[in-house]
Design a protein around this motif. Structure first.
Motif, PDB file in Angstrom:
ATOM      1  N   ALA A 192      18.692  28.862 -14.912  1.00 56.29           N
ATOM      2  CA  ALA A 192      18.532  30.231 -14.966  1.00 56.29           C
ATOM      3  C   ALA A 192      17.070  30.970 -14.842  1.00 56.29           C
ATOM      4  CB  ALA A 192      19.376  30.846 -16.291  1.00 56.29           C
ATOM      5  N   SER A 193      16.291  30.383 -15.371  1.00 52.65           N
ATOM      6  CA  SER A 193      14.806  30.764 -15.329  1.00 52.65           C
ATOM      7  C   SER A 193      14.435  30.940 -13.965  1.00 52.65           C
ATOM      8  CB  SER A 193      14.034  30.024 -16.114  1.00 52.65           C
ATOM      9  OG  SER A 193      12.494  30.639 -16.282  1.00 52.65           O
ATOM     10  N   VAL A 194      14.493  29.618 -13.209  1.00 51.71           N
ATOM     11  CA  VAL A 194      14.296  29.652 -11.838  1.00 51.71           C
ATOM     12  C   VAL A 194      15.017  30.901 -11.003  1.00 51.71           C
ATOM     13  CG1 VAL A 194      13.889  28.348  -9.828  1.00 51.71           C
ATOM     14  CG2 VAL A 194      13.371  27.319 -11.962  1.00 51.71           C
ATOM     15  N   ALA A 195      16.300  30.868 -11.365  1.00 55.63           N
ATOM     16  CA  ALA A 195      16.931  31.857 -10.547  1.00 55.63           C
ATOM     17  C   ALA A 195      16.327  33.444 -10.616  1.00 55.63           C
ATOM     18  CB  ALA A 195      18.386  31.951 -10.916  1.00 55.63           C
ATOM     19  N   ALA A 196      15.818  33.756 -12.090  1.00 59.10           N
ATOM     20  CA  ALA A 196      15.416  35.039 -12.350  1.00 59.10           C
ATOM     21  C   ALA A 196      14.033  35.178 -11.659  1.00 59.10           C
ATOM     22  CB  ALA A 196      15.247  34.926 -13.903  1.00 59.10           C
ATOM     23  N   GLN A 197      13.327  33.824 -11.567  1.00 61.40           N
ATOM     24  CA  GLN A 197      12.015  34.175 -10.891  1.00 61.40           C
ATOM     25  C   GLN A 197      12.055  34.267  -9.440  1.00 61.40           C
ATOM     26  OE1 GLN A 197       9.484  30.339 -10.813  1.00 61.40           O
ATOM     27  NE2 GLN A 197       9.488  30.563  -8.347  1.00 61.40           N
ATOM     28  N   CYS A 198      13.134  33.780  -8.880  1.00 59.75           N
ATOM     29  CA  CYS A 198      13.264  34.001  -7.431  1.00 59.75           C
ATOM     30  C   CYS A 198      13.655  35.517  -7.192  1.00 59.75           C
ATOM     31  CB  CYS A 198      14.498  33.018  -6.765  1.00 59.75           C
ATOM     32  SG  CYS A 198      14.205  31.277  -6.855  1.00 59.75           S
ATOM     33  N   GLN A 199      14.456  35.962  -8.064  1.00 60.21           N
ATOM     34  CA  GLN A 199      14.923  37.502  -7.823  1.00 60.21           C
ATOM     35  C   GLN A 199      13.835  38.431  -8.281  1.00 60.21           C
ATOM     36  OE1 GLN A 199      18.399  38.303 -10.102  1.00 60.21           O
ATOM     37  NE2 GLN A 199      18.765  40.450  -9.521  1.00 60.21           N
ATOM     38  N   SER A 200      13.177  38.183  -9.388  1.00 62.73           N
ATOM     39  CA  SER A 200      12.196  38.888  -9.843  1.00 62.73           C
ATOM     40  C   SER A 200      10.760  39.188  -9.635  1.00 62.73           C
ATOM     41  CB  SER A 200      12.229  38.888 -11.259  1.00 62.73           C
ATOM     42  OG  SER A 200      13.512  38.934 -12.073  1.00 62.73           O
ATOM     43  N   PHE A 201      10.123  37.996  -9.089  1.00 72.88           N
ATOM     44  CA  PHE A 201       8.745  37.832  -8.738  1.00 72.88           C
ATOM     45  C   PHE A 201       8.498  38.370  -7.431  1.00 72.88           C
ATOM     46  CE2 PHE A 201       4.974  35.745  -7.150  1.00 72.88           C
ATOM     47  CZ  PHE A 201       3.954  36.367  -8.058  1.00 72.88           C
TER      48      PHE A 201
END
Length: 483
Positions: A192-201
């Motif tokens: 989930a953290s990696v998915a948030a990274q891909c979407q947010s950064f």
């Protein structure tokens, strides 16, 4: 009978906690200065001498620290804790014979010390059928062992069985060690953290800040983050780079994570519901600048002996900083990154067979290890196009097979000139405190390649979790293209 440190009345009078805060901040020289009057009054206080030893190690003076520990055990030879510390510090400094003597001294007092038998194996390996091996097997089956002793004994027996070409037995012992290790791992949280990274950064949305070093300290050293999975060769590369006169290191520091958390906490004071990745587009240039200076202040090492050559690159070698590369890009746009790529099956095997003292809960079973490896590469593959040429992918295989051209390329990535000493990490005088302490002392060699092949049957859960042989073959093809 000689007094032990516990029996010495002076040891009880010395309050080490007085200096705890200074030690945590790395103010070792300040502690040494504060101790001088007390040392003059009580030069034979083992507790104080132990603190002096820790200060020497903190200052990078491992030789002096070991001398102090040797003075303690010479005066109080029944102090088994001091013997254990002497053995551990000697191992970290590459003095295996001295370490073996220390662990044997413990066994002389307590032949049934599972911990001493386990650590002795690191300094002076013995065989499955040796007297030490048989004793350790008997001790490992005892219900009297603590969990920590059970973990160490089982892990060591796994290594003994592996060396004796007993892979199935070895894996049973390794699993016993992992089962006795506390902690649990939820792969969904990492995913989930990696998915948030891909979407947010998005680096285009980051605040613009000054990159002229730390305006408070005047430090202009460029940060280098050596990242990747544990057991991928990050310690080897760090040790090789530290031989360069223009390179320093702060080791495996939590400084970057702590700085991000501080900025997150600041944002949540204004918006309690701010998500973990809110810093990507809610950090003001002033807050980002403050974060940069707070981080760089931790890179400066006032207690280390100053060299005559200015430091141009400072290594931060916390492998999991891989997930923090986006934040590092925000507060340190001048930073460089090196991601170490080692064969996923060799990494998986090493993670499973390593006795980590804390954290790394994903290493408790092969399926979780495979899931964690895939999450690391998902994060990396998102960052590569976003960070561009700041990131260098470094093949572990090529580094150990052709070290000179690889090291030349790494130094060029850091805008540093050639230094032949980088090819001899075994000559380093620095202590190595990671799980790779023994491998680094063996110098650059190919012994870490293809270890997984002997255990292919036992590694099937890892292979499945990685995505099968298709994903592994794709990884191998990718590694082969690196220059």
């Amino acid at each position: 009978m000689h007094q032990t440190s516990m029996e010495n009345p002076l040891a009880e009078a010395f309050d080490r906690s007085t200096y705890a805060g200074l030690m945590q901040r790395g103010a070792f020289q300040e502690v040494m200065i504060a101790l001088q009057p007390q040392l003059a009054r009580a030069p034979s206080d083992p507790g104080m001498l132990d603190l002096v030893a820790d200060c020497y190690f903190g200052l990078g003076r491992a030789d002096r620290g070991i001398e102090v520990l040797e003075a303690i055990v010479a005066t109080w030879p029944d102090d088994l804790a001091a013997w254990g510390k002497l053995g551990a510090r000697s191992l970290q400094s590459g003095h295996k014979e001295r370490a073996a003597e220390a662990f044997k001294a413990i066994l002389k007092h307590n032949p049934n010390s599972a911990q001493a038998l386990s650590t002795l194996y690191l300094a002076a390996p013995y065989t499955w059928d040796s007297a030490h091996g048989k004793r350790l097997r008997r001790l490992a089956s005892s219900a009297k062992l603590s969990k920590a002793e059970k973990v160490s004994a089982s892990n060591t027996l796994g290594k003994l069985a592996s060396a004796a070409d007993k892979p199935a037995i070895a894996f049973r012992y390794f699993q016993v060690a992992k089962d006795a290790t506390p902690g649990s791992y939820d792969s969904s949280e990492t995913s989930a953290s990696v998915a948030a990274q891909c979407q947010s950064f998005d680096p285009k949305r980051l605040p613009q800040i000054t990159t002229t070093g730390n305006t408070k300290t005047g430090d202009t050293s460029r940060p280098l983050f050596v990242v990747g999975l544990p057991r991928s060769g990050t310690t080897l590369l760090e040790t090789m780079l530290r031989a360069h006169p223009h390179v320093a290191s702060i080791g495996e520091s939590p400084a970057l994570i702590q700085t991000r958390q501080a900025i997150q906490n600041h944002l949540r004071q204004h918006d309690p519901a701010a998500p973990d990745w809110a810093w990507c587009d809610q950090t003001s240039p002033e807050l980002a600048q403050a974060g940069r200076e707070a981080y760089l202040a931790q890179l400066s090492q006032p207690d280390t002996a100053p060299g005559t050559v200015p430091c141009r690159v400072t290594i931060d070698k916390l492998p999991q900083n891989l997930f923090e590369m986006g934040f590092a890009r925000m507060i340190l746009p001048d930073a460089r990154f090196v991601f170490m790529m080692r064969h996923p099956l060799d990494i998986g095997l090493s993670l499973f067979t390593t006795n980590f003292h804390q954290g790394h809960y994903y290493s408790k079973d092969l399926k979780s290890i495979g899931q964690h490896i895939r999450a690391n590469y998902a994060s990396l593959d998102d960052y590569i196009p976003k960070l561009g040429d700041r990131v260098r992918l470094q093949s572990y295989r090529q580094l150990v097979e052709t070290p000179e051209p690889q090291m030349r390329a790494i130094l060029a990535h850091l805008d540093l000139g050639w230094e032949a000493a980088c090819l001899a990490p075994q000559d380093s005088k620095e202590s190595v405190t990671t799980a790779s302490l023994l491998q680094v002392r063996e110098g650059v060699n190919r012994s870490g390649l293809n270890k997984w092949q002997r255990f292919e049957t036992q590694l099937q859960p890892l292979i499945d979790a990685l995505g099968g042989w298709d994903w592994i073959k794709e990884w191998e093809a990718r590694d082969a293209t690196l220059d």
